[in-house]
Motif scaffolding. Structure first.
Motif, short mmCIF file in Angstrom:
data_model
loop_
_atom_site.label_atom_id
_atom_site.label_comp_id
_atom_site.label_asym_id
_atom_site.label_seq_id
_atom_site.Cartn_x
_atom_site.Cartn_y
_atom_site.Cartn_z
N TYR A 71 10.84 7.76 -5.71
CA TYR A 71 9.61 8.01 -4.93
C TYR A 71 8.73 9.23 -5.51
O TYR A 71 9.20 10.20 -5.90
CB TYR A 71 10.01 8.33 -3.53
CG TYR A 71 10.79 7.30 -2.73
CD1 TYR A 71 10.24 6.65 -1.62
CD2 TYR A 71 11.85 7.23 -2.87
CE1 TYR A 71 10.39 5.60 -1.08
CE2 TYR A 71 12.87 6.06 -2.29
CZ TYR A 71 12.02 5.39 -1.22
OH TYR A 71 12.84 4.43 -0.50
N MET A 118 12.71 9.54 4.03
CA MET A 118 11.73 8.78 3.18
C MET A 118 12.19 7.34 3.12
O MET A 118 11.19 6.48 2.50
CB MET A 118 11.99 9.48 1.78
CG MET A 118 11.36 10.92 1.56
SD MET A 118 12.14 11.91 0.10
CE MET A 118 11.89 10.62 -1.02
N ASP A 124 12.40 4.36 4.35
CA ASP A 124 11.76 3.45 4.69
C ASP A 124 10.04 3.36 4.65
O ASP A 124 9.44 2.87 5.07
CB ASP A 124 12.14 2.94 6.35
CG ASP A 124 13.74 2.55 6.52
OD1 ASP A 124 13.99 1.78 5.33
OD2 ASP A 124 14.14 2.87 7.50
N LEU A 125 9.55 4.60 4.07
CA LEU A 125 8.19 4.70 3.91
C LEU A 125 7.56 4.05 2.87
O LEU A 125 8.17 3.80 1.83
CB LEU A 125 8.02 6.35 3.78
CG LEU A 125 8.41 7.25 4.95
CD1 LEU A 125 8.01 8.69 4.34
CD2 LEU A 125 7.95 6.91 6.02
N GLN A 126 6.38 3.72 2.96
CA GLN A 126 5.53 3.01 2.26
C GLN A 126 4.40 4.07 1.38
O GLN A 126 4.30 5.12 2.03
CB GLN A 126 4.64 1.80 2.91
CG GLN A 126 5.59 0.75 3.21
CD GLN A 126 6.56 0.01 2.44
OE1 GLN A 126 6.03 -0.26 1.46
NE2 GLN A 126 7.80 0.08 2.75
N ASP A 151 2.41 6.82 3.46
CA ASP A 151 3.07 6.99 4.78
C ASP A 151 3.46 8.63 4.59
O ASP A 151 3.77 9.20 3.62
CB ASP A 151 4.19 6.24 5.01
CG ASP A 151 3.84 4.84 5.26
OD1 ASP A 151 2.71 4.66 5.46
OD2 ASP A 151 4.68 4.10 5.29
N THR A 186 6.01 11.62 7.00
CA THR A 186 6.83 11.82 7.73
C THR A 186 6.43 12.60 9.13
O THR A 186 5.41 13.45 8.98
CB THR A 186 8.35 12.53 7.22
OG1 THR A 186 7.65 13.75 7.08
CG2 THR A 186 8.63 11.95 5.98
N ARG A 238 4.94 13.44 2.15
CA ARG A 238 4.13 12.14 1.92
C ARG A 238 4.56 11.39 0.71
O ARG A 238 5.12 12.20 -0.25
CB ARG A 238 2.81 12.56 1.80
CG ARG A 238 1.71 11.44 1.40
CD ARG A 238 0.40 12.02 1.45
NE ARG A 238 -0.76 10.80 1.32
CZ ARG A 238 -1.03 9.95 0.44
NH1 ARG A 238 -0.31 9.99 -1.00
NH2 ARG A 238 -1.84 9.07 0.36
N VAL A 239 4.68 10.11 0.97
CA VAL A 239 5.21 9.11 -0.32
C VAL A 239 3.81 8.78 -0.90
O VAL A 239 3.08 8.15 -0.32
CB VAL A 239 6.17 8.15 0.25
CG1 VAL A 239 6.23 7.00 -0.90
CG2 VAL A 239 7.19 8.54 0.77
N TYR A 279 5.83 4.43 -5.20
CA TYR A 279 7.43 3.93 -5.38
C TYR A 279 7.41 3.30 -6.72
O TYR A 279 6.64 2.33 -7.11
CB TYR A 279 7.57 3.24 -4.23
CG TYR A 279 9.14 2.65 -4.14
CD1 TYR A 279 10.19 3.44 -3.79
CD2 TYR A 279 9.15 1.19 -4.70
CE1 TYR A 279 11.33 2.97 -3.98
CE2 TYR A 279 10.45 0.91 -4.99
CZ TYR A 279 11.72 1.58 -4.45
OH TYR A 279 13.03 1.16 -4.58
#
Length: 388
Positions: free
Chosen positions: A185, A258, A260-262, A265, A267, A280-281, A284
């Motif tokens: 990530y 983190m 399941d974040l896309q 996204d 938190t 923030r992601v 990936y």
């Protein structure tokens, strides 16, 4: 590699590392007579040293240039200045700690770093110097800052080397982990810090601030701008950018949030002993398999200087090599004789490093050696060496 102009902000980026320290009010500006030159003022005291207004202004200008170049929203100048000043203070504290613990950087070390920096930018040393001076920088000051960056890096490496080694059990647990083969990530981070022994009121205030920032982010506030303005993390002035991480390389409370974040996204605020975090992601990718060959070695160096000629240094290292053949302990000889203050107190231990980390001559010597073997004496720009 394309020929890129070295960023003017390199110097300030090298100066701005961790955030913490002592802030003091800036000195009041003096009244100037019509033809008087402005007098530099002190903005912070760091033990027996000072940070000047001119240093702070230069560092702030570098950050402003970087934000403008990135296209991010510009945070308020008073917040940028506060963040930059804290970074300058902790930088000075790191340098002082490095000097106290005996870390020294030679001209040869700086020359090697400059060569590497020039190569990374597709330039010769002379071309890089011309570009730096054309941009209004003094090259001798640039060299000094490179030396300070090397010094703080060696301080960090010494701290890492002093940590407990990873056990076989820990490796087995990692290999059995379901997350070992996961992706990576690219993340950014905002920290609303808490002091040690925080009171309930301080915790409540920090949480309220984190919740407010989170709501503003959901409402469209630029994450990088928010990080520069509000974050207490060491990445604040880089817009909160942490970079690529897998789930095994971050704390469990980060990885859980983190997972399941896309991309894009963020938190909810996450509580940790350090404070409240918003992650923030940015992107990936599937984890790439990277194999890096590293060596763990120790060495003894006799430095060439005004008092020790190359011939005297060579004779001394030959005598030390003979002592080793006669059964002397390598670590004891390193502590007694080595002029590399970074490794001497560690028995000559250089830690783990890729073969080219210390230059071509060291790499050639390493590649010709077997585990447990002691090299013949060899010479580098820094002096004469033997390695094990």
């Amino acid at each position: 590699m394309t020929q890129n102009r070295p960023q003017r902000t390199f110097r300030t980026a090298a100066l701005l590392t961790l955030a913490a320290g002592l802030l003091v009010p800036a000195a009041a500006p003096a009244q100037l007579t019509p033809n008087a030159e402005p007098i530099d003022s002190i903005v912070a005291l760091v033990d027996e040293d000072v940070i000047l207004r001119s240093e702070l202004d230069l560092a702030v200008a570098g950050i402003v240039e970087r934000v403008r170049a990135s296209g991010d929203a510009m945070p308020p100048m008073n917040l940028i200045e506060s963040q930059v000043l804290e970074r300058l203070i902790i930088r000075e504290l790191q340098i002082q700690r490095a000097l106290i613990t005996g870390i020294r950087i030679s001209d040869a070390d700086i020359d090697e770093a400059l060569v590497l920096l020039a190569q990374q930018n597709g330039l010769t040393i002379q071309q890089m110097r011309q570009l730096i001076e054309a941009d209004g920088e003094d090259f001798s000051e640039f060299r000094r800052n490179i030396g300070e960056e090397l010094m703080t890096e060696r301080l960090r490496q010494r701290i890492v080397n002093s940590m407990d080694p990873i056990t076989e059990t820990e490796i087995d647990i990692l290999l059995a982990s379901e997350e070992l083969g996961g992706g990576e990530y690219n993340v950014s981070h905002i920290l609303i810090g808490l002091p040690d022994g925080s009171t309930p009121q301080q915790i409540s205030e920090a949480q309220a601030k984190a919740d407010d920032i989170h709501e503003r982010l959901l409402g469209g506030l630029d994450f990088a701008s928010a990080a520069i303005s509000f974050s207490d993390s060491q990445e604040a002035l880089e817009g909160g950018l942490v970079g690529w991480r897998d789930l095994n390389s971050v704390p469990a409370f980060f990885s859980d949030a983190m997972r399941d974040l896309q991309p894009g996204d963020i938190t909810q605020p996450i509580r940790s002993p350090a404070g409240f975090h918003i992650i923030r992601v940015n992107d990936y990718r599937e984890q790439r398999q990277v194999v890096v060959k590293e060596y763990n070695a120790r060495h003894i160096m006799i430095q060439v200087n005004e008092l020790v000629t190359p011939r005297l240094a060579m004779d001394k290292i030959i005598d030390i090599r003979q002592e080793l053949e006669d059964g002397a302990d390598f670590a004891e000889l390193a502590r007694e004789h080595s002029d590399d203050q970074t490794s001497a107190n560690l028995g000559g231990d250089m830690g783990w490093f890729p073969p080219d980390a210390f230059g071509e001559r060291v790499a050639q010597t390493l590649l010709a050696m077997q585990p447990g073997q002691v090299s013949e004496p060899f010479q580098t720009q820094g002096g004469w060496h033997i390695m094990e």
